[in-house]
Scaffold this motif. Sequence first.
Motif, mmCIF file in Angstrom:
data_model
loop_
_atom_site.group_PDB
_atom_site.id
_atom_site.type_symbol
_atom_site.label_atom_id
_atom_site.label_comp_id
_atom_site.label_asym_id
_atom_site.label_seq_id
_atom_site.Cartn_x
_atom_site.Cartn_y
_atom_site.Cartn_z
ATOM 1 N N LYS A 55 32.421 51.446 47.984
ATOM 2 C CA LYS A 55 32.948 50.416 47.956
ATOM 3 C C LYS A 55 32.301 48.943 47.697
ATOM 4 O O LYS A 55 31.032 49.261 48.028
ATOM 5 N N SER A 56 32.897 48.148 47.405
ATOM 6 C CA SER A 56 32.177 46.825 47.235
ATOM 7 C C SER A 56 32.074 46.008 48.694
ATOM 8 O O SER A 56 32.983 46.192 49.335
ATOM 9 N N ARG A 57 30.962 45.270 48.799
ATOM 10 C CA ARG A 57 30.639 44.579 49.662
ATOM 11 C C ARG A 57 30.301 43.149 49.271
ATOM 12 O O ARG A 57 29.925 42.912 48.225
ATOM 13 N N ASN A 58 30.480 42.300 50.399
ATOM 14 C CA ASN A 58 29.901 40.959 50.171
ATOM 15 C C ASN A 58 28.545 40.917 50.809
ATOM 16 O O ASN A 58 28.372 40.570 52.123
ATOM 17 N N ASP B 113 26.991 39.403 54.293
ATOM 18 C CA ASP B 113 26.082 40.236 55.210
ATOM 19 C C ASP B 113 24.786 39.671 55.478
ATOM 20 O O ASP B 113 24.128 39.643 56.480
ATOM 21 N N ASN C 4 26.881 40.993 44.637
ATOM 22 C CA ASN C 4 28.455 41.223 44.839
ATOM 23 C C ASN C 4 29.285 41.610 43.906
ATOM 24 O O ASN C 4 30.346 42.208 43.883
ATOM 25 N N THR D 213 27.838 50.097 47.525
ATOM 26 C CA THR D 213 27.110 50.970 48.315
ATOM 27 C C THR D 213 27.968 52.135 48.800
ATOM 28 O O THR D 213 29.011 51.864 48.907
ATOM 29 N N THR E 121 29.547 54.711 51.540
ATOM 30 C CA THR E 121 30.144 54.521 52.834
ATOM 31 C C THR E 121 29.662 55.683 53.849
ATOM 32 O O THR E 121 29.755 55.650 54.937
#
Length: 152
Positions: A3-6, A10, A56, A61, A63
């Motif tokens: 999944k995409s993360r900010n 973070d 971003n 990454t 999970t």
Amino acid sequence: MAKSRNFAKDWFTAKNWNPFAFQKQVWKAVKEGQSGLLHASTGAGKTYALWFAALNRFAITETTPRKRKAPAEPLTVLWITPMRALAADTARALEAPLESLNIPWTVGLRTGDTSSSERARQSRRLPTTLITTPESLTLMLARADSQTSLSH
């Protein structure tokens, strides 16, 4: 499932830092697929504005935990620095958040100071992010395989 993360949020939160308004604007613009020019004075935060925009937008990454470190992505970011003297400092700044955010990217340098063994290694596999100078990029573009090696 990835999944995409900010990553910017973070990392800045973990550092107890607050991003500047222009950094947030850059992150939003890149997320929306816009391009542009960022001009700011030295020390204003340009590096992290652009670096976290790329992370971003392009970094994923896992999970679920892995036993082995995930392989690095192919060349995703080509970072052109005007002087080779800035390349090592830029590399350190770009590498700083990668491990703590569990981003399996690699950062490499390609300047006039790059050893022949490192150039050979890069010929086999480029890092995820390559920091280079205009002169070194010109030499890379002159290679017969440049379209393939730089296509990502």
